[in-house]
Write a protein that holds these residues in place. Structure first.
Motif, PDB file in Angstrom:
ATOM      1  N   ASN A 110       0.823  -1.205   0.000  1.00 29.07           N
ATOM      2  CA  ASN A 110       0.000   0.000   0.000  1.00 29.07           C
ATOM      3  C   ASN A 110       0.862   1.262   0.000  1.00 29.07           C
ATOM      4  O   ASN A 110       0.563   2.236  -0.683  1.00 29.07           O
ATOM      5  N   ARG A 111       1.948   1.203   0.760  1.00 31.75           N
ATOM      6  CA  ARG A 111       2.831   2.365   0.928  1.00 31.75           C
ATOM      7  C   ARG A 111       4.232   1.962   0.455  1.00 31.75           C
ATOM      8  O   ARG A 111       5.003   1.347   1.195  1.00 31.75           O
ATOM      9  N   PRO A 112       4.605   2.271  -0.796  1.00 23.23           N
ATOM     10  CA  PRO A 112       5.921   1.876  -1.295  1.00 23.23           C
ATOM     11  C   PRO A 112       7.059   2.554  -0.516  1.00 23.23           C
ATOM     12  O   PRO A 112       6.965   3.725  -0.151  1.00 23.23           O
ATOM     13  N   HIS A 113       8.121   1.783  -0.268  1.00 26.63           N
ATOM     14  CA  HIS A 113       9.304   2.305   0.408  1.00 26.63           C
ATOM     15  C   HIS A 113      10.570   2.174  -0.423  1.00 26.63           C
ATOM     16  O   HIS A 113      11.580   2.784  -0.092  1.00 26.63           O
ATOM     17  N   ASP A 114      10.535   1.363  -1.462  1.00 24.49           N
ATOM     18  CA  ASP A 114      11.688   1.280  -2.359  1.00 24.49           C
ATOM     19  C   ASP A 114      11.217   0.894  -3.757  1.00 24.49           C
ATOM     20  O   ASP A 114      10.226   0.182  -3.919  1.00 24.49           O
ATOM     21  N   LEU A 115      11.934   1.407  -4.732  1.00 25.49           N
ATOM     22  CA  LEU A 115      11.665   1.103  -6.133  1.00 25.49           C
ATOM     23  C   LEU A 115      13.011   0.908  -6.788  1.00 25.49           C
ATOM     24  O   LEU A 115      13.906   1.756  -6.669  1.00 25.49           O
ATOM     25  N   PHE A 116      13.178  -0.219  -7.472  1.00 26.40           N
ATOM     26  CA  PHE A 116      14.494  -0.578  -7.995  1.00 26.40           C
ATOM     27  C   PHE A 116      14.391  -0.958  -9.465  1.00 26.40           C
ATOM     28  O   PHE A 116      13.632  -1.869  -9.829  1.00 26.40           O
ATOM     29  N   ALA A 117      15.124  -0.230 -10.294  1.00 28.13           N
ATOM     30  CA  ALA A 117      15.212  -0.563 -11.715  1.00 28.13           C
ATOM     31  C   ALA A 117      16.393  -1.515 -11.880  1.00 28.13           C
ATOM     32  O   ALA A 117      17.551  -1.129 -11.743  1.00 28.13           O
ATOM     33  N   HIS A 118      16.092  -2.764 -12.164  1.00 30.34           N
ATOM     34  CA  HIS A 118      17.125  -3.799 -12.233  1.00 30.34           C
ATOM     35  C   HIS A 118      18.070  -3.520 -13.395  1.00 30.34           C
ATOM     36  O   HIS A 118      17.641  -3.050 -14.457  1.00 30.34           O
ATOM     37  N   PRO A 119      19.357  -3.808 -13.221  1.00 33.99           N
ATOM     38  CA  PRO A 119      20.314  -3.555 -14.316  1.00 33.99           C
ATOM     39  C   PRO A 119      20.078  -4.406 -15.556  1.00 33.99           C
ATOM     40  O   PRO A 119      20.740  -4.183 -16.574  1.00 33.99           O
ATOM     41  N   ASP A 120      19.138  -5.358 -15.528  1.00 38.27           N
ATOM     42  CA  ASP A 120      18.818  -6.100 -16.750  1.00 38.27           C
ATOM     43  C   ASP A 120      18.116  -5.224 -17.781  1.00 38.27           C
ATOM     44  O   ASP A 120      17.943  -5.608 -18.932  1.00 38.27           O
ATOM     45  N   GLY A 121      17.692  -4.024 -17.359  1.00 36.08           N
ATOM     46  CA  GLY A 121      17.126  -3.050 -18.285  1.00 36.08           C
ATOM     47  C   GLY A 121      15.639  -3.146 -18.523  1.00 36.08           C
ATOM     48  O   GLY A 121      15.069  -2.273 -19.188  1.00 36.08           O
ATOM     49  N   HIS A 122      14.980  -4.177 -17.959  1.00 41.58           N
ATOM     50  CA  HIS A 122      13.544  -4.275 -18.226  1.00 41.58           C
ATOM     51  C   HIS A 122      12.708  -4.671 -17.008  1.00 41.58           C
ATOM     52  O   HIS A 122      11.483  -4.647 -17.082  1.00 41.58           O
ATOM     53  N   THR A 123      13.341  -5.011 -15.899  1.00 41.98           N
ATOM     54  CA  THR A 123      12.586  -5.397 -14.707  1.00 41.98           C
ATOM     55  C   THR A 123      12.610  -4.279 -13.670  1.00 41.98           C
ATOM     56  O   THR A 123      13.670  -3.736 -13.352  1.00 41.98           O
ATOM     57  N   VAL A 124      11.436  -3.938 -13.163  1.00 36.75           N
ATOM     58  CA  VAL A 124      11.301  -2.948 -12.097  1.00 36.75           C
ATOM     59  C   VAL A 124      10.696  -3.652 -10.891  1.00 36.75           C
ATOM     60  O   VAL A 124       9.722  -4.407 -11.026  1.00 36.75           O
ATOM     61  N   ILE A 125      11.270  -3.418  -9.718  1.00 36.47           N
ATOM     62  CA  ILE A 125      10.821  -4.095  -8.505  1.00 36.47           C
ATOM     63  C   ILE A 125      10.409  -3.052  -7.476  1.00 36.47           C
ATOM     64  O   ILE A 125      11.164  -2.120  -7.190  1.00 36.47           O
ATOM     65  N   MET A 126       9.210  -3.208  -6.933  1.00 34.59           N
ATOM     66  CA  MET A 126       8.695  -2.284  -5.926  1.00 34.59           C
ATOM     67  C   MET A 126       8.487  -3.030  -4.610  1.00 34.59           C
ATOM     68  O   MET A 126       8.027  -4.165  -4.582  1.00 34.59           O
ATOM     69  N   ALA A 127       8.821  -2.345  -3.518  1.00 34.12           N
ATOM     70  CA  ALA A 127       8.682  -2.928  -2.190  1.00 34.12           C
ATOM     71  C   ALA A 127       8.024  -1.923  -1.258  1.00 34.12           C
ATOM     72  O   ALA A 127       8.052  -0.716  -1.508  1.00 34.12           O
ATOM     73  N   GLY A 128       7.435  -2.430  -0.165  1.00 34.05           N
ATOM     74  CA  GLY A 128       6.837  -1.516   0.793  1.00 34.05           C
ATOM     75  C   GLY A 128       5.982  -2.220   1.816  1.00 34.05           C
ATOM     76  O   GLY A 128       5.916  -3.452   1.873  1.00 34.05           O
ATOM     77  N   THR A 129       5.322  -1.412   2.630  1.00 39.44           N
ATOM     78  CA  THR A 129       4.475  -1.933   3.698  1.00 39.44           C
ATOM     79  C   THR A 129       3.034  -2.079   3.215  1.00 39.44           C
ATOM     80  O   THR A 129       2.611  -1.434   2.257  1.00 39.44           O
ATOM     81  N   PRO A 130       2.242  -2.930   3.895  1.00 41.96           N
ATOM     82  CA  PRO A 130       0.910  -3.295   3.394  1.00 41.96           C
ATOM     83  C   PRO A 130      -0.165  -2.279   3.749  1.00 41.96           C
ATOM     84  O   PRO A 130       0.120  -1.203   4.293  1.00 41.96           O
TER      85      PRO A 130
END
Length: 334
Positions: A110-130
């Motif tokens: 619900n509340r993102p705390h990190d967003l990471f653009a992977h060095p593979d160039g096409h994967t984006v990963i989002m993390a956070g609390t619920p």
């Protein structure tokens, strides 16, 4: 009874407070605000400020050489803005809108705390609390090439915890740092935050370790130019890991000497300066981490306390405090 009375009034304020800020591919300093939820862009060369309506509260950002990814509260709204194209505003139903709506994590993040653009160039990963009242968040993987979404829950990761920080290991797998913090109004059910390695292909944990007996949140992780991973724990401790073994190389509690790091819901504490320099943003000002000795050296004491982490551009470090954006000169490397 039944009468409606309307009173109009006007007042001045400092304005909406800023979230994390970063450098977009067009050379502008960008981020979001709350409340209201707005996008802003500042051009240091022209001194021009742009203010636009945004979808959600831009908690986390991940600028790349071409796109500017956004993880917004509420419901973990993942978006991608292309600064080279005309801004249209985000339209969930229009894949041609700019920013483009990519995915939604719902109550899992619900509340993102990190967003990471992977060095593979096409994967984006989002993390956070619920979501509100819940405990344990997840990870959202989005593939820009295929449009495929993968959403992992806390039961598939570290039960009753959320991921707060992400870095890519040299082999492409993820090193993640957790937080025991629950969603807003939720109950904290874990006692110790952990680090873990997640296989990018299988999405399985291959290594995990609490590492520090008092850790509540691993707030930031950064793979430096020397091949080692630097991390921040609970705003006052820095550690260095060898990614080949996940062994601890260095550990220092810097809070007593330098005070705490910047905060924010999507903190950008460790940022890359020129020539692979590693900068640490503290509430007191800017520091640099020596990539040979791992020592922290204070560079600039700021007259204005830093509250939210930022980025580096053209000799200056940018950060925000309340509703204002500030910058300070980065001293030359010794």
């Amino acid at each position: 009874e039944g009468e409606t009375v309307t009173h109009e009034f006007d007042y001045e304020s400092e304005g909406a407070h800023t979230m994390a800020i970063g450098v977009a591919s067009d050379g502008t300093i960008c981020g979001g605000t709350a409340f209201p939820m707005r996008f802003f862009s500042y051009n240091p060369e022209t001194d021009e400020m742009i203010d636009r309506t945004a979808l959600g509260q831009w908690n986390t950002i991940a600028p790349t050489d071409t796109l500017f990814y956004i993880g917004a509260y509420t419901h973990g709204l993942l978006q991608a803005w292309d600064p080279s194209k005309e801004w249209t505003g985000t339209d969930r139903e229009n894949p041609e809108s700019n920013p483009r709506f990519l995915a939604e994590a719902g109550n899992v993040i619900n509340r993102p705390h990190d967003l990471f653009a992977h060095p593979d160039g096409h994967t984006v990963i989002m993390a956070g609390t619920p979501g509100y009242g819940l405990t344990g968040g997840g990870l959202l993987f989005y593939d820009r090439e295929t449009g495929e979404e993968t959403l992992l829950t806390h039961e598939q990761l570290i039960p009753q915890q959320s991921v707060h920080s992400i870095a890519a290991l040299p082999d492409g797998n993820l090193l993640c740092g957790s937080t025991i913090n629950a969603g807003t109004g939720g109950e904290v059910k874990a006692t110790l935050a952990e680090l873990f390695v997640l296989d990018m292909e299988t999405k399985q944990i291959t290594w995990q370790e609490p590492l520090f007996e008092t850790a509540r949140s691993y707030q930031d992780l950064y793979l430096a130019a020397n091949g080692l991973i630097y991390g921040i724990v609970d705003s006052n401790r820095m550690f260095v890991l060898d990614p080949a073994t996940c062994g601890l190389v260095h550990d220092v509690n810097f809070g007593a000497e330098f005070g705490p790091t910047v905060g924010g819901q999507g903190p950008r504490m460790l940022i890359e300066g020129p020539d692979d320099r590693l900068l640490l943003l503290l509430q007191r000002g800017f520091a640099e981490v020596d990539l040979e000795s791992h020592e922290i050296k204070m560079l600039i004491e700021s007259p204005v306390p830093l509250s939210v982490g930022g980025d580096y551009l053209d000799g200056r470090v940018y950060f925000s405090r309340g509703s204002h954006i500030y910058s300070g000169p980065l001293p030359a490397a010794e």
